[in-house]
Design an enzyme around this catalytic site. Structure first.
Site, PDB file in Angstrom:
ATOM      1  N   SER A 144       0.849  -1.194  -0.022  1.00 46.63           N
ATOM      2  CA  SER A 144       0.196  -0.009  -0.030  1.00 46.63           C
ATOM      3  C   SER A 144       0.860   1.330  -0.056  1.00 46.63           C
ATOM      4  O   SER A 144       2.166   1.062   0.188  1.00 46.63           O
ATOM      5  CB  SER A 144      -1.039   0.045   1.064  1.00 46.63           C
ATOM      6  OG  SER A 144      -1.463   1.291   1.534  1.00 46.63           O
ATOM      7  N   TYR A 157      -2.264  -1.399  10.272  1.00 50.94           N
ATOM      8  CA  TYR A 157      -2.237  -1.570   8.837  1.00 50.94           C
ATOM      9  C   TYR A 157      -0.783  -0.926   8.272  1.00 50.94           C
ATOM     10  O   TYR A 157      -0.293  -1.535   7.344  1.00 50.94           O
ATOM     11  CB  TYR A 157      -3.374  -0.591   8.379  1.00 50.94           C
ATOM     12  CG  TYR A 157      -3.604  -0.840   6.978  1.00 50.94           C
ATOM     13  CD1 TYR A 157      -4.177  -1.934   6.017  1.00 50.94           C
ATOM     14  CD2 TYR A 157      -3.037   0.047   5.973  1.00 50.94           C
ATOM     15  CE1 TYR A 157      -4.513  -1.919   4.690  1.00 50.94           C
ATOM     16  CE2 TYR A 157      -3.264  -0.049   4.618  1.00 50.94           C
ATOM     17  CZ  TYR A 157      -4.022  -0.984   4.130  1.00 50.94           C
ATOM     18  OH  TYR A 157      -4.221  -1.285   2.568  1.00 50.94           O
TER      19      TYR A 157
HETATM   20  P1  NAD Z   1     -11.524  -6.331  -0.334  1.00 47.81           P
HETATM   21  O1  NAD Z   1     -12.010  -6.165   0.794  1.00 47.81           O
HETATM   22  O2  NAD Z   1     -12.290  -5.772  -1.658  1.00 47.81           O
HETATM   23  O3  NAD Z   1     -11.131  -7.562  -0.675  1.00 47.81           O
HETATM   24  C1  NAD Z   1     -10.458  -8.292   0.443  1.00 47.81           C
HETATM   25  C2  NAD Z   1      -9.839  -9.891   0.003  1.00 47.81           C
HETATM   26  O4  NAD Z   1      -9.462 -10.669   0.943  1.00 47.81           O
HETATM   27  C3  NAD Z   1     -11.763 -10.440   0.002  1.00 47.81           C
HETATM   28  O5  NAD Z   1     -11.499 -11.389  -1.157  1.00 47.81           O
HETATM   29  C4  NAD Z   1     -11.756 -11.272   1.380  1.00 47.81           C
HETATM   30  O6  NAD Z   1     -12.604 -12.319   1.099  1.00 47.81           O
HETATM   31  C5  NAD Z   1     -10.128 -11.557   1.376  1.00 47.81           C
HETATM   32  N1  NAD Z   1     -10.083 -11.912   2.841  1.00 47.81           N
HETATM   33  C6  NAD Z   1     -10.241 -11.196   3.999  1.00 47.81           C
HETATM   34  N2  NAD Z   1     -10.072 -11.830   4.989  1.00 47.81           N
HETATM   35  C7  NAD Z   1      -9.579 -12.945   4.668  1.00 47.81           C
HETATM   36  C8  NAD Z   1      -8.986 -14.179   5.267  1.00 47.81           C
HETATM   37  N3  NAD Z   1      -8.803 -14.162   6.600  1.00 47.81           N
HETATM   38  N4  NAD Z   1      -8.517 -15.285   4.298  1.00 47.81           N
HETATM   39  C9  NAD Z   1      -8.761 -15.149   3.264  1.00 47.81           C
HETATM   40  N5  NAD Z   1      -9.026 -14.199   2.498  1.00 47.81           N
HETATM   41  C10 NAD Z   1      -9.575 -13.103   3.365  1.00 47.81           C
HETATM   42  O7  NAD Z   1     -10.243  -5.225  -0.332  1.00 47.81           O
HETATM   43  P2  NAD Z   1      -9.187  -4.654  -1.641  1.00 47.81           P
HETATM   44  O8  NAD Z   1      -9.433  -3.262  -1.434  1.00 47.81           O
HETATM   45  O9  NAD Z   1      -9.396  -5.215  -3.045  1.00 47.81           O
HETATM   46  O10 NAD Z   1      -7.853  -4.844  -0.975  1.00 47.81           O
HETATM   47  C11 NAD Z   1      -6.936  -5.704  -1.416  1.00 47.81           C
HETATM   48  C12 NAD Z   1      -5.527  -5.547  -0.988  1.00 47.81           C
HETATM   49  O11 NAD Z   1      -5.192  -4.475  -1.434  1.00 47.81           O
HETATM   50  C13 NAD Z   1      -5.308  -5.548   0.588  1.00 47.81           C
HETATM   51  O12 NAD Z   1      -4.299  -5.966   1.016  1.00 47.81           O
HETATM   52  C14 NAD Z   1      -5.381  -4.026   1.069  1.00 47.81           C
HETATM   53  O13 NAD Z   1      -4.685  -3.517   2.189  1.00 47.81           O
HETATM   54  C15 NAD Z   1      -4.495  -3.427  -0.247  1.00 47.81           C
HETATM   55  N6  NAD Z   1      -4.817  -1.987  -0.762  1.00 47.81           N
HETATM   56  C16 NAD Z   1      -6.115  -1.631  -0.834  1.00 47.81           C
HETATM   57  C17 NAD Z   1      -6.230  -0.334  -1.216  1.00 47.81           C
HETATM   58  C18 NAD Z   1      -7.659   0.498  -1.402  1.00 47.81           C
HETATM   59  O14 NAD Z   1      -7.782   1.500  -1.698  1.00 47.81           O
HETATM   60  N7  NAD Z   1      -8.788  -0.352  -1.690  1.00 47.81           N
HETATM   61  C19 NAD Z   1      -5.210   0.361  -1.038  1.00 47.81           C
HETATM   62  C20 NAD Z   1      -3.890  -0.047  -1.255  1.00 47.81           C
HETATM   63  C21 NAD Z   1      -3.858  -1.224  -0.686  1.00 47.81           C
END
Ligand code: NAD
Length: 262
Positions: A144, A157
């Site tokens: 991130s 985080y």
């Molecule tokens: P999201 O909530 O849409 O998806 C998260 C996924 O992780 C889902 O498929 C969920 O089922 C899975 N998950 C959650 N807990 C779990 C567990 N215990 N075991 C297995 N799977 C599990 O989130 P996103 O926004 O797509 O985020 C994905 C990644 O990107 C994360 O690591 C997040 O920190 C990172 N990220 C997101 C953003 C953003 O703005 N959305 C920015 C920077 C980084």
């Protein structure tokens, strides 16, 4: 032209039945990779099959809870049996919780470190031996912008994502003699369910509209005032998995609209 390594390569993407992971899976499927999906969504198997049908690639789905090391081991064994050895590992699953340190629940700290950092260690541990034996591997950690800079109220985080960038560097050094690269991708804000939940919560707590939260709380960090697209992150991951990226290793690549330039 960027060539994928082979039409029969296999990628495992954690947390790939939602948001960024699903966007990454779609780009790998478009490039001809077989996809091992994972996630906790109830319709995960259906989502995986739909991507497989749309792009004509083989898919596998695991609902493994990545907070359990034994579930990770089983997921990788089963994925390997069904699709062959993992050529590309994308550690994407993650969660967020926002509170001042003095109010931050210990169980939330443990879960965020467990999912956003320790799970990536356990998956990497499971695939490194086989990648070394085959002399090839690509490990991509979705960190991130918070892997490079901090924001208040996100202690677990930010700590996990900085840790993930550190793990990426060690993996890159250990993998270097064996044709294995490891890189971290560091997105700014992406419009996914994870961020939608934050928008709703913050609109309530700041007494703002959702549009105001997006403009004044989130995209205020980006020099380019747009959300990052999941398909852009997917395209970057496909590039990092390609032959052209063989010397890109140990990096943390911001995709954050200039957040880290400030
Ligand atoms: P999201 O909530 O849409 O998806 C998260 C996924 O992780 C889902 O498929 C969920 O089922 C899975 N998950 C959650 N807990 C779990 C567990 N215990 N075991 C297995 N799977 C599990 O989130 P996103 O926004 O797509 O985020 C994905 C990644 O990107 C994360 O690591 C997040 O920190 C990172 N990220 C997101 C953003 C953003 O703005 N959305 C920015 C920077 C980084």
């Amino acid at each position: 032209m960027l060539l994928p390594l082979s039409m029969s390569k296999t990628v495992l993407i954690t947390g790939s039945t939602s948001g960024i992971g699903l966007g990454i899976a779609r780009e790998f499927a478009k490039a001809g990779y077989n996809i091992a999906f994972n996630g906790l969504e109830n319709n995960g198997a259906k989502i995986a099959q739909e991507v497989g049908n749309e792009f004509g690639v083989k898919v596998f789905f695991s609902s493994a809870n990545l907070l359990q090391e034994s579930a990770i081991e089983l997921m990788i064994q089963e994925a390997t049996q069904q699709l062959g050895p993992i050529d590309v590992l994308v550690n994407n699953a993650g969660m967020q919780f926002v509170a001042p340190i003095e109010n931050f629940p210990g169980e939330k700290w443990n879960a965020i470190i467990g999912l956003n950092l320790s799970a990536a260690f356990h998956t990497t541990k499971q695939v490194m031996g086989s990648m070394k034996t085959r002399g090839f591997g690509r490990i991509i950690n979705i960190a991130s912008a918070h892997g490079l800079v901090a924001s208040e109220f996100k202690s677990a985080y930010v700590a996990a994502k900085h840790g993930l960038v550190g793990l990426t560097k060690v993996t890159a050094l250990e993998g270097a003699p064996h044709g294995i690269t490891a890189n971290a991708v560091c997105p700014g804000y992406v419009d996914t369910p994870l961020v939608r939940n934050q928008i709703t919560d913050q609109a309530k707590s700041h007494n703002m509209t959702e549009e105001e939260v997006i403009a004044k709380v989130m995209l205020v960090k980006h020099a380019v005032k747009k959300f990052v697209k999941t398909e852009s992150l997917g395209a970057l991951c496909v590039f990092l998995a390609s032959e052209h990226a063989e010397l890109i290793t140990g990096t943390a690549i911001p995709v954050d609209g200039g957040w880290n330039a400030q």
